[in-house]
Design an enzyme around this catalytic site. Structure first.
Site, PDB file in Angstrom:
ATOM      1  N   HIS A 178       0.851  -1.192   0.000  1.00 15.10           N
ATOM      2  CA  HIS A 178       0.000   0.000   0.000  1.00 15.10           C
ATOM      3  C   HIS A 178       0.880   1.234   0.000  1.00 15.10           C
ATOM      4  CE1 HIS A 178      -3.184   2.841   1.098  1.00 15.10           C
ATOM      5  NE2 HIS A 178      -3.986   1.933   0.591  1.00 15.10           N
ATOM      6  N   GLU A 214      -7.889  -5.218  -0.471  1.00 13.68           N
ATOM      7  CA  GLU A 214      -8.384  -5.991  -1.603  1.00 13.68           C
ATOM      8  C   GLU A 214      -8.368  -7.496  -1.353  1.00 13.68           C
ATOM      9  OE1 GLU A 214      -9.926  -3.981  -3.204  1.00 13.68           O
ATOM     10  OE2 GLU A 214      -8.833  -2.970  -4.809  1.00 13.68           O
TER      11      GLU A 214
HETATM   12  N1  ACO Z   1       3.885  -7.657  -4.837  1.00 12.55           N
HETATM   13  C1  ACO Z   1       5.194  -7.701  -5.152  1.00 12.55           C
HETATM   14  N2  ACO Z   1       6.030  -6.654  -5.015  1.00 12.55           N
HETATM   15  C2  ACO Z   1       5.513  -5.519  -4.527  1.00 12.55           C
HETATM   16  C3  ACO Z   1       4.160  -5.396  -4.158  1.00 12.55           C
HETATM   17  C4  ACO Z   1       3.342  -6.537  -4.328  1.00 12.55           C
HETATM   18  N3  ACO Z   1       2.038  -6.511  -4.021  1.00 12.55           N
HETATM   19  N4  ACO Z   1       3.915  -4.159  -3.707  1.00 12.55           N
HETATM   20  C5  ACO Z   1       5.076  -3.494  -3.796  1.00 12.55           C
HETATM   21  N5  ACO Z   1       6.050  -4.321  -4.302  1.00 12.55           N
HETATM   22  C6  ACO Z   1       7.427  -3.980  -4.541  1.00 12.55           C
HETATM   23  C7  ACO Z   1       7.528  -2.906  -5.614  1.00 12.55           C
HETATM   24  O1  ACO Z   1       7.579  -3.496  -6.923  1.00 12.55           O
HETATM   25  C8  ACO Z   1       8.799  -2.212  -5.244  1.00 12.55           C
HETATM   26  O2  ACO Z   1       9.874  -2.992  -5.719  1.00 12.55           O
HETATM   27  P1  ACO Z   1      11.135  -2.329  -6.491  1.00 12.55           P
HETATM   28  O3  ACO Z   1      11.713  -1.372  -5.478  1.00 12.55           O
HETATM   29  O4  ACO Z   1      11.968  -3.505  -6.805  1.00 12.55           O
HETATM   30  O5  ACO Z   1      10.536  -1.611  -7.664  1.00 12.55           O
HETATM   31  C9  ACO Z   1       8.819  -2.319  -3.714  1.00 12.55           C
HETATM   32  O6  ACO Z   1       7.947  -3.388  -3.373  1.00 12.55           O
HETATM   33  C10 ACO Z   1       8.320  -1.088  -3.007  1.00 12.55           C
HETATM   34  O7  ACO Z   1       7.077  -0.710  -3.564  1.00 12.55           O
HETATM   35  P2  ACO Z   1       6.207   0.416  -2.890  1.00 12.55           P
HETATM   36  O8  ACO Z   1       6.934   1.723  -2.951  1.00 12.55           O
HETATM   37  O9  ACO Z   1       5.742  -0.065  -1.569  1.00 12.55           O
HETATM   38  O10 ACO Z   1       4.941   0.440  -3.845  1.00 12.55           O
HETATM   39  P3  ACO Z   1       4.037   1.672  -4.248  1.00 12.55           P
HETATM   40  O11 ACO Z   1       3.741   2.536  -3.079  1.00 12.55           O
HETATM   41  O12 ACO Z   1       4.596   2.308  -5.461  1.00 12.55           O
HETATM   42  O13 ACO Z   1       2.746   0.881  -4.724  1.00 12.55           O
HETATM   43  C11 ACO Z   1       0.845  -0.471  -4.626  1.00 12.55           C
HETATM   44  C12 ACO Z   1       1.681   0.570  -3.876  1.00 12.55           C
HETATM   45  C13 ACO Z   1       0.532   0.048  -6.037  1.00 12.55           C
HETATM   46  C14 ACO Z   1      -0.468  -0.703  -3.889  1.00 12.55           C
HETATM   47  C15 ACO Z   1       1.680  -1.774  -4.720  1.00 12.55           C
HETATM   48  O14 ACO Z   1       1.945  -2.261  -3.419  1.00 12.55           O
HETATM   49  C16 ACO Z   1       0.985  -2.836  -5.561  1.00 12.55           C
HETATM   50  O15 ACO Z   1       1.127  -2.832  -6.774  1.00 12.55           O
HETATM   51  N6  ACO Z   1       0.229  -3.789  -4.917  1.00 12.55           N
HETATM   52  C17 ACO Z   1      -0.481  -4.779  -5.651  1.00 12.55           C
HETATM   53  C18 ACO Z   1      -1.799  -4.205  -6.213  1.00 12.55           C
HETATM   54  C19 ACO Z   1      -2.835  -3.981  -5.127  1.00 12.55           C
HETATM   55  O16 ACO Z   1      -3.063  -4.833  -4.266  1.00 12.55           O
HETATM   56  N7  ACO Z   1      -3.521  -2.830  -5.235  1.00 12.55           N
HETATM   57  C20 ACO Z   1      -4.591  -2.451  -4.291  1.00 12.55           C
HETATM   58  C21 ACO Z   1      -4.099  -1.376  -3.361  1.00 12.55           C
HETATM   59  S1  ACO Z   1      -5.319  -0.946  -2.153  1.00 12.55           S
HETATM   60  C22 ACO Z   1      -6.345   0.113  -2.996  1.00 12.55           C
HETATM   61  O17 ACO Z   1      -5.969   0.814  -3.857  1.00 12.55           O
HETATM   62  C23 ACO Z   1      -7.757   0.085  -2.642  1.00 12.55           C
END
Ligand code: ACO
Length: 355
Positions: free
Chosen positions: A243, A298
């Site tokens: 998140h 989710e």
């Molecule tokens: N699975 C695998 N890797 C992940 C995930 C995940 N669910 N979430 C973050 N990461 C990774 C990113 O790819 C990033 O890796 P990198 O540094 O190698 O590029 C690292 O963890 C850090 O990412 P964050 O800065 O925490 O992610 P960001 O804040 O940009 O994104 C988001 C948040 C879009 C929700 C992300 O966690 C994601 O894509 N989750 C999966 C989709 C999801 O469940 N969305 C619903 C969110 S809740 C809502 O909107 C109602």
């Protein structure tokens, strides 16, 4: 420059407070867990809209007006073209509503959400739409318009718990989009168009369907580790985890998990999902030791909506039916603020050669 706007505060709001460090969500003074356990959709609409519309009636009258507006919205279903997926069907239906900044506009949007979503589900199945029943609660009518049967009290309560839990959540991407549109004075329907268009992306409201796809592909607990490891090694994001704001578990995940557990016949699915969740969290902690990635709303949403027999293709539209309350309230708050949202950019393109 802050490309994800993480450190930018772009609005003052009385609507909700997301405390990402401590995993707390407060909606107009109510902790989300309490809201989920005690409020119906109509109560949440009243809670979010109060103070933003001078002509807001009491909850009972608001419920009656939402019911009447569902019946009116049904007349528009026949005008929505074929060939649209469910969220685009809802977006198209909403776009046909009169676009102004009035309470009527907000009521029409909130009422029409389940009518269009249920009609879209049935059209995809080749079934005729079912007309709304203005005397039912919104959640009971929503389920009836999908299945044809008046749901039990437990099912209607569970859907209320979901819609209320997701009704607002700070300045998330779709709410921000709604506020930007509202700031141009385009109207509440236009603001909702901005909101739903942002929500439909897989990184925001499009995740719960793929959560179930993941559970199905894993199939049995013994496959969990290898499936998850190979998805992560391909660089895939695991839906339902991570998140932008929460650094601990999303409080909405537990509010909804409690609602799923209250539904009969869900214990086996919950046990399997718990196993997958633990395995994912362990693997993410190993891959990203310096970044806390936790379960988001989710994951539990997927289990809850599945238990209510809402098809996964309709999950994002169902999310929009809850979040429309937040989009409309935020739109009115932005309008009252009276300032056009217009940030600046840094030009990094070619510069003209000086003669
Ligand atoms: N699975 C695998 N890797 C992940 C995930 C995940 N669910 N979430 C973050 N990461 C990774 C990113 O790819 C990033 O890796 P990198 O540094 O190698 O590029 C690292 O963890 C850090 O990412 P964050 O800065 O925490 O992610 P960001 O804040 O940009 O994104 C988001 C948040 C879009 C929700 C992300 O966690 C994601 O894509 N989750 C999966 C989709 C999801 O469940 N969305 C619903 C969110 S809740 C809502 O909107 C109602």
């Amino acid at each position: 420059m802050d490309s994800g706007l993480e450190n930018v505060v772009a609005a003052e709001t009385i609507l909700s407070d997301v405390d990402g460090q401590n995993g707390r969500l407060v909606i107009r003074g109510w902790p989300v867990q309490l809201l989920a356990a005690s409020m119906a959709y109509e109560d949440a609409a009243h809670l979010l809209w109060q103070g933003f519309f001078e002509d807001l009636p009491d909850v009972a009258d608001l419920g009656a007006r939402l019911g009447a507006a569902r019946v009116e919205a049904f007349d528009l279903v026949a005008k929505i073209p074929d060939g649209l997926d469910i969220v685009r069907f809802l977006r198209t239906g909403w776009s046909l509503l009169e676009d102004d900044e009035s309470l009527n506009s907000a009521i029409r949007l909130a009422a029409a959400g389940p009518v269009f979503t249920a009609a879209a589900v049935r059209r995809e199945r080749g079934q005729a739409p079912i007309a709304p029943d203005a005397d039912l609660s919104k959640s009971a009518d929503f389920l009836k318009m999908i299945t044809g049967k008046v749901p039990g009290e437990a099912e209607a309560r569970a859907l209320d718990a979901y819609l209320v839990t997701v009704c607002d959540h700070g300045l998330n991407a779709s709410t921000f989009a709604s506020r930007v549109v509202a700031s141009t004075r385009a109207g509440l329907v236009s603001a909702a168009m901005g909101g739903i268009s942002a929500l439909k992306g897989p990184l925001h409201g499009g995740a719960p369907g793929p959560v179930l796809d993941m559970l199905d592909e894993i199939g049995i607990p013994e496959n969990a580790e290898s499936w998850i490891d190979s998805a992560l090694s391909r660089g895939e994001r695991l839906m339902g985890f991570g998140h932008r704001v929460y650094r601990v578990r999303d409080p909405r995940a537990d509010a909804l998990k409690a609602a799923v557990a209250r539904l009969p016949g869900t214990s086996g699915r919950i046990a399997f999902a718990d196993h997958i969740e633990k395995t994912v969290l362990g693997r993410l902690a190993k891959k990203y030791p310096n970044r806390t990635l936790e379960t988001n709303v989710e994951f539990s949403t997927a289990l809850l909506l599945e238990a209510l027999q809402i098809p996964r293709e309709a999950f994002t539209a169902t999310f929009a039916c809850g979040r429309i309350l937040g989009w409309t309230a935020h739109a009115r708050e932005q309008i009252a603020e009276g300032r056009l949202v217009r940030p600046r950019s840094v030009y990094t393109g070619p510069v003209p050669e000086m003669a």
